[in-house]
Write an enzyme that holds these catalytic residues in place. Structure first.
Site, short mmCIF file in Angstrom:
data_model
loop_
_atom_site.label_atom_id
_atom_site.label_comp_id
_atom_site.label_asym_id
_atom_site.label_seq_id
_atom_site.Cartn_x
_atom_site.Cartn_y
_atom_site.Cartn_z
N SER A 101 0.84 -1.20 0.00
CA SER A 101 0.00 0.00 0.00
C SER A 101 0.88 1.25 0.00
O SER A 101 1.63 1.49 0.94
CB SER A 101 -0.90 0.01 1.23
OG SER A 101 -1.41 1.32 1.40
N HIS B 152 -0.92 -1.31 -4.42
CA HIS B 152 -2.24 -1.04 -3.85
C HIS B 152 -2.42 0.47 -3.65
O HIS B 152 -1.67 1.10 -2.89
CB HIS B 152 -2.35 -1.79 -2.52
CG HIS B 152 -3.68 -1.71 -1.85
ND1 HIS B 152 -4.73 -2.56 -2.14
CD2 HIS B 152 -4.14 -0.90 -0.85
CE1 HIS B 152 -5.77 -2.27 -1.37
NE2 HIS B 152 -5.44 -1.26 -0.58
N ASP C 110 -4.78 3.43 -2.37
CA ASP C 110 -5.90 3.71 -1.49
C ASP C 110 -6.49 5.08 -1.80
O ASP C 110 -5.90 6.11 -1.48
CB ASP C 110 -5.45 3.68 -0.03
CG ASP C 110 -5.18 2.27 0.45
OD1 ASP C 110 -6.09 1.44 0.33
OD2 ASP C 110 -4.08 2.01 0.94
N MET D 203 -9.26 7.78 -1.04
CA MET D 203 -10.19 8.15 0.05
C MET D 203 -10.77 9.53 -0.20
O MET D 203 -10.04 10.44 -0.61
CB MET D 203 -9.44 8.17 1.39
CG MET D 203 -8.70 6.88 1.71
SD MET D 203 -8.04 6.92 3.37
CE MET D 203 -7.00 5.45 3.34
N HIS E 262 -8.11 0.55 -4.49
CA HIS E 262 -9.07 0.35 -3.40
C HIS E 262 -9.81 1.66 -3.17
O HIS E 262 -9.26 2.61 -2.61
CB HIS E 262 -8.28 -0.08 -2.14
CG HIS E 262 -9.11 -0.26 -0.91
ND1 HIS E 262 -8.56 -0.42 0.35
CD2 HIS E 262 -10.46 -0.34 -0.72
CE1 HIS E 262 -9.51 -0.57 1.24
NE2 HIS E 262 -10.67 -0.51 0.62
N MET F 46 -12.23 3.99 -1.40
CA MET F 46 -12.97 4.24 -0.16
C MET F 46 -13.71 5.55 -0.36
O MET F 46 -13.38 6.59 0.23
CB MET F 46 -11.99 4.29 1.02
CG MET F 46 -11.51 2.90 1.42
SD MET F 46 -9.98 2.91 2.37
CE MET F 46 -8.79 2.95 1.04
N MET G 141 -11.42 -6.32 5.07
CA MET G 141 -10.65 -5.34 5.84
C MET G 141 -10.36 -5.87 7.24
O MET G 141 -11.27 -6.30 7.95
CB MET G 141 -11.41 -4.02 5.98
CG MET G 141 -11.59 -3.20 4.71
SD MET G 141 -10.08 -2.58 3.95
CE MET G 141 -9.34 -1.64 5.27
N ASP H 81 -6.51 -6.55 4.07
CA ASP H 81 -5.91 -5.21 4.10
C ASP H 81 -6.03 -4.63 5.51
O ASP H 81 -7.14 -4.48 6.03
CB ASP H 81 -6.68 -4.34 3.08
CG ASP H 81 -6.12 -2.94 2.93
OD1 ASP H 81 -5.08 -2.63 3.54
OD2 ASP H 81 -6.74 -2.16 2.18
C1 DX5 Z 1 -6.48 1.53 5.16
C2 DX5 Z 1 -5.95 1.17 3.81
C3 DX5 Z 1 -4.82 0.23 3.84
C4 DX5 Z 1 -3.61 0.70 4.58
C5 DX5 Z 1 -2.85 -0.49 5.06
O1 DX5 Z 1 -7.73 2.09 5.03
O2 DX5 Z 1 -6.96 0.58 3.02
O3 DX5 Z 1 -4.47 -0.20 2.52
O4 DX5 Z 1 -2.76 1.50 3.82
O5 DX5 Z 1 -1.78 -0.07 5.81
P1 DX5 Z 1 -1.15 -0.96 6.95
O6 DX5 Z 1 -0.54 -2.17 6.30
O7 DX5 Z 1 -0.16 -0.05 7.56
O8 DX5 Z 1 -2.25 -1.34 7.91
ZN ZN Z 2 -6.41 -0.43 1.11
#
Ligand code: DX5
Ligand code: ZN
Length: 213
Positions: free
Chosen positions: A8, A33, A35, A37, A66, A68, A137, A171
């Protein structure tokens, strides 16, 4: 199957993203990956289509997006156009899950569906036939560096028990210490943020995970 590693980039230095992605590639990562948001579905804002486009343009790694964000159907086509190979959205965030899956596939990418720790497997069960991946998750979405919630182990088993045959991804808080258990439960894709970015030797860690049988 060997566990796919999807680091990520939330844990990377955003001002040095190109180098971070190249380094991950050199370390043996399989996917990257991303993320996304929106500050509404989760209490944090990261980046959007341009970052995904710039990353997918510089690497051959599978671009694992991903989302969100609320009502992801508004943006899925654009993310695919920007180079997403897999687009995963949250079952809690979409009014029509089936239509969103169809829109991702129509745009030419693989479709994934994510569920938060408190969301039961029943919520994704009606859609399993059309999905390429289910993202379970192991933390509340929104931030990296949180503690792994072992509830995902049961959920992975439940998904197989209801006949799901696609990829599974976990994740949140994934590390070398919980990966053997995840592997035993049939995990296919491990997202890793903090654990890889803080590691003294990420290449060695990735090699160790790939060797898990
Ligand atoms: C959280 C993200 C993850 C996050 C994981 O909402 O979806 O992908 O970056 O990070 P770690 O491995 O540090 O939990
Ligand atoms: Zn993620």
């Amino acid at each position: 199957m060997k566990t796919v590693i999807s680091p990520s980039i939330l844990s990377a230095d955003f001002a040095d993203m190109g180098n971070a992605v190249r380094r991950l590639e050199q370390c043996g990562a399989d996917w990257v990956h991303c993320d996304v948001m929106d500050g509404v579905f989760v209490p944090n804002i990261t980046f959007g289509q341009k970052m995904v486009s710039d990353i997918s343009g510089l690497t051959d790694l599978v671009t694992d997006v991903h989302l969100m964000i609320t009502e992801p159907i508004r943006y899925v086509e654009e993310f695919v156009r920007c180079g997403a190979d897999i687009v995963t959205f949250h079952v809690e965030a979409a009014q029509s899950v089936a239509q969103t899956i169809a829109a991702i596939k129509k745009a030419g990418a693989k479709a994934g569906l994510a569920l938060k720790p408190a969301t039961p497997v029943d919520a994704v069960a009606p859609f399993i036939d059309g999905l390429d991946m289910i993202l379970v998750m192991s933390v509340e979405p929104g931030f990296g560096g949180q503690k792994f919630n072992p509830i995902v182990l049961d959920k992975l088993r439940q998904l197989r028990a209801i006949g799901y045959t696609g990829l599974t991804e976990v994740d949140g808080g994934v590390s070398l210490s919980n990966l053997p258990l995840l592997h035993e439960c049939g995990l296919d894709v491990a997202v890793m943020g903090t654990a890889l970015f803080k590691s003294a030797n990420p290449a060695e860690d990735i090699a160790k995970i790939h060797q898990m049988r």
